[in-house]
Scaffold this active site. Structure first.
Site, short mmCIF file in Angstrom:
data_model
loop_
_atom_site.label_atom_id
_atom_site.label_comp_id
_atom_site.label_asym_id
_atom_site.label_seq_id
_atom_site.Cartn_x
_atom_site.Cartn_y
_atom_site.Cartn_z
N ASP A 1 63.72 -8.86 25.60
CA ASP A 1 63.64 -8.25 24.35
C ASP A 1 64.58 -9.27 23.25
OD1 ASP A 1 66.02 -7.66 25.72
OD2 ASP A 1 66.33 -5.83 25.06
N TYR B 1 49.79 -7.86 36.10
CA TYR B 1 48.38 -8.36 35.94
C TYR B 1 47.49 -8.13 37.18
CZ TYR B 1 48.24 -10.11 31.18
OH TYR B 1 48.19 -10.17 29.66
N ASP C 1 51.99 -15.27 22.36
CA ASP C 1 51.45 -14.89 20.93
C ASP C 1 52.34 -15.12 19.71
OD1 ASP C 1 48.92 -14.37 22.00
OD2 ASP C 1 48.61 -12.63 20.88
#
Ligand code: IPM
Ligand code: MG
Length: 358
Positions: free
Chosen positions: A222, A135, A250
């Protein structure tokens, strides 16, 4: 004590207005300062995080943040987009520790897309590192590709990087959080592929030696994404980097079927914090008075608990919310098969009413 209120865009102003009423009722002595942020600030001042808004946030003990973003700003250059406000606040205030609880309220079990028995009783905490990783890593940019099969073609690049101190401090946060919960931490990385993840794993293992009572395991991202939908209750505290944490939080929030219920806290080393709902600005339903204000109200509770150290006031808000849910009040996002459908303001009124009943 001073709290900066930054309502932002979309449903942000509606839900923060309700949360502010709750905050004023529970903590009438707080000094509240208001400022625009995100697209609203861009409209008014030509920048998503104007200097006055940043100064207000910096001089406050805590920030109550609504949400930012709207499709209409998609065409703006990146530096002027609403999202830059939240990224700028995280960076300027050093808000490295992001706590994202995913709790399934028993009354709302049917709202989950997973089978009730898989999610019933879910209570996990994602601790996301928030100021490092891809980020904020430099260099980043665009250029003509200097090498490889497509040398000369236009390319873009970002840099994933972490320093040891950044990993150490977030690991401490996770182990300390686990002490107050079920003594388990899962660290999520991609150490089979990435150098940053190998460092992450090494540092988390080293910090773990200071917490012999906590059980630590490591999981590739994953697999973690898969286990979250297969057996979410096998997790308690998850600690991970900025990018993986963005995605997994999320996913975890959605497991509860009620992202409109979930608050979050972002803290710096001084305990100053930014508190916001886990959901976004939902421009599609903005202005309709139907958004769920509970995530923002519960964010105000976290604000009182973590930054202002007012546990009693925080708990009062949480109990009021529980009572309103038990009474069957539901906004459209969580209405399901039972319950009385109410709008944003009516939900706020119900919480205020529950607060007035001792
Ligand atoms: C979040 C959001 C932000 C992020 C965006 C708005 C920049 O998705 O808080 O999770 O990616 O961190
Ligand atoms: Mg996100």
């Amino acid at each position: 004590m001073k709290v900066a209120v930054l309502p932002g865009d979309g449903i942000g102003p509606e839900i923060t207005a309700v949360a502010v009423e709750v905050l004023k009722t529970v903590a009438p002595d707080l000094e509240l300062g208001f400022a625009p942020v995100g697209g609203a600030a861009y409209e008014a001042y030509g920048h998503p995080l104007p200097a006055a808004t940043l100064a207000l946030a910096q001089s406050s003990d805590a920030v109550l943040f609504g949400a930012v973003g709207d499709w209409k700003y998609d065409a703006l250059e990146r530096a002027l987009r609403p999202e830059q406000a939240i990224l700028g606040l995280r960076r300027a205030l050093g808000l490295f520790a992001n706590l994202r609880p995913a709790i399934l309220y028993p009354e709302l079990a049917e709202a989950s897309s997973l089978k009730t028995e898989i999610v019933a009783g879910l209570d996990l905490l994602i601790i996301r590192e928030l100021t490092g990783d891809i980020y904020f890593g430099t260099p980043r940019g665009r250029r003509a590709s200097p090498d490889g099969a497509f040398a000369g073609a236009s390319e873009a690049f970002d840099t994933m990087r972490y320093t040891e101190p950044e990993i150490e401090r977030i690991a401490h946060i996770a182990f300390r959080a686990a002490k107050a919960r079920s003594q388990r931490v899962t660290s999520v990385d991609k150490a089979n592929v990435l150098e940053t993840s190998q460092l992450w794993r090494d540092v988390v293992n080293r910090v773990h030696q200071q917490y012999p009572d906590i059980k630590l395991d490591h999981m590739y991202v994953d697999n973690a994404a898969m286990q979250l939908v297969r057996a979410p209750k096998s997790f308690d505290v998850i600690v991970t980097g900025n990018l993986f944490g963005d995605i997994l939080s999320d996913e975890a929030a959605m497991l509860t079927g009620s992202i409109g219920m979930l608050p979050s806290a972002s803290l710096n080393e001084r305990g100053q914090g930014l508190y916001e709902p886990s959901h976004g600005s939902a421009p599609d339903i903005a202005g309709q008075g139907i958004a769920n204000p509970l995530a923002t109200i519960l964010s105000a509770a976290l604000l009182l608990r973590y930054s202002l150290k007012r546990e009693t006031q925080a708990a009062r808000i949480e109990h009021a919310v529980q009572r309103v849910l038990a009474d069957g009040r539901r906004t459209a996002d969580i209405v399901g098969t039972k319950g009385v459908s109410v709008g944003t303001e009516a939900m706020g009124e119900a919480v205020l009413q529950a607060l007035s009943q001792r």
